[in-house]
Design a protein around this motif. Structure first.
Motif, mmCIF file in Angstrom:
data_model
loop_
_atom_site.group_PDB
_atom_site.id
_atom_site.type_symbol
_atom_site.label_atom_id
_atom_site.label_comp_id
_atom_site.label_asym_id
_atom_site.label_seq_id
_atom_site.Cartn_x
_atom_site.Cartn_y
_atom_site.Cartn_z
ATOM 1 N N GLU A 1 0.859 -1.179 0.000
ATOM 2 C CA GLU A 1 0.000 0.000 0.000
ATOM 3 C C GLU A 1 0.892 1.224 0.000
ATOM 4 O O GLU A 1 1.848 1.309 0.780
ATOM 5 N N VAL A 2 0.587 2.161 -0.894
ATOM 6 C CA VAL A 2 1.380 3.376 -1.068
ATOM 7 C C VAL A 2 0.535 4.577 -0.674
ATOM 8 O O VAL A 2 -0.614 4.710 -1.110
ATOM 9 N N MET A 3 1.110 5.433 0.144
ATOM 10 C CA MET A 3 0.483 6.709 0.503
ATOM 11 C C MET A 3 1.351 7.822 -0.078
ATOM 12 O O MET A 3 2.580 7.783 0.026
ATOM 13 N N ILE A 4 0.699 8.818 -0.704
ATOM 14 C CA ILE A 4 1.392 9.964 -1.281
ATOM 15 C C ILE A 4 1.185 11.166 -0.363
ATOM 16 O O ILE A 4 0.052 11.456 0.054
ATOM 17 N N PHE A 5 2.277 11.874 -0.059
ATOM 18 C CA PHE A 5 2.247 13.036 0.827
ATOM 19 C C PHE A 5 2.636 14.288 0.047
ATOM 20 O O PHE A 5 3.538 14.242 -0.792
ATOM 21 N N HIS A 6 1.965 15.398 0.331
ATOM 22 C CA HIS A 6 2.210 16.671 -0.339
ATOM 23 C C HIS A 6 2.566 17.742 0.678
ATOM 24 O O HIS A 6 2.363 17.570 1.883
#
Length: 124
Positions: free
Chosen positions: A46-51
């Motif tokens: 599972e990949v989470m993208i952070f900005h």
């Protein structure tokens, strides 16, 4: 192999170039997440993208067949939301099997291929 694998990985510096040159999809500027599952078991990441200025997006789910490598273009992660071009991001990966992880940057904006590969930071 255990020292090079983990169930958690982070990458602090990602950004998909806005410009590309040449034919698509082979000449499209991109970031590619490379995951190696050298175990005997199929897995899932599972990949989470952070900005910088908005809430994290994800999870994006990636199947990890046993004894295989997966190359997934960050450009192709669209569900639950497309990763924007030209915007810095970081990502965190959690998998249910130990994997090796690398992020590859391909920039074709000036008509040539500039390629950089960076290892991630393992968790545990």
């Amino acid at each position: 192999m255990d020292s090079a694998t983990s169930t958690e990985w982070t990458f602090a510096a990602g950004m998909i170039p806005e410009r590309s040159s040449g034919r698509e999809p082979e000449n499209t500027s991109r970031n590619v997440l490379c995951l190696l599952n050298a175990t005997e078991s199929d897995g899932c990441a599972e990949v989470m993208i952070f900005h910088e200025d908005r809430e994290p997006v994800g999870p994006y789910r990636i199947s990890l067949p046993a004894k295989r490598v997966r190359h997934v273009r960050i450009n192709d992660l669209i569900d639950p939301q497309a990763v924007p071009y030209g915007v810095p991001y970081g990502l965190a990966i959690t998998s249910d099997v130990r994997v090796a992880a690398q992020l590859v940057y391909v920039d074709t904006a000036d008509g040539r291929f500039a390629v950089t590969a960076l290892p991630g930071t393992p968790g545990r």
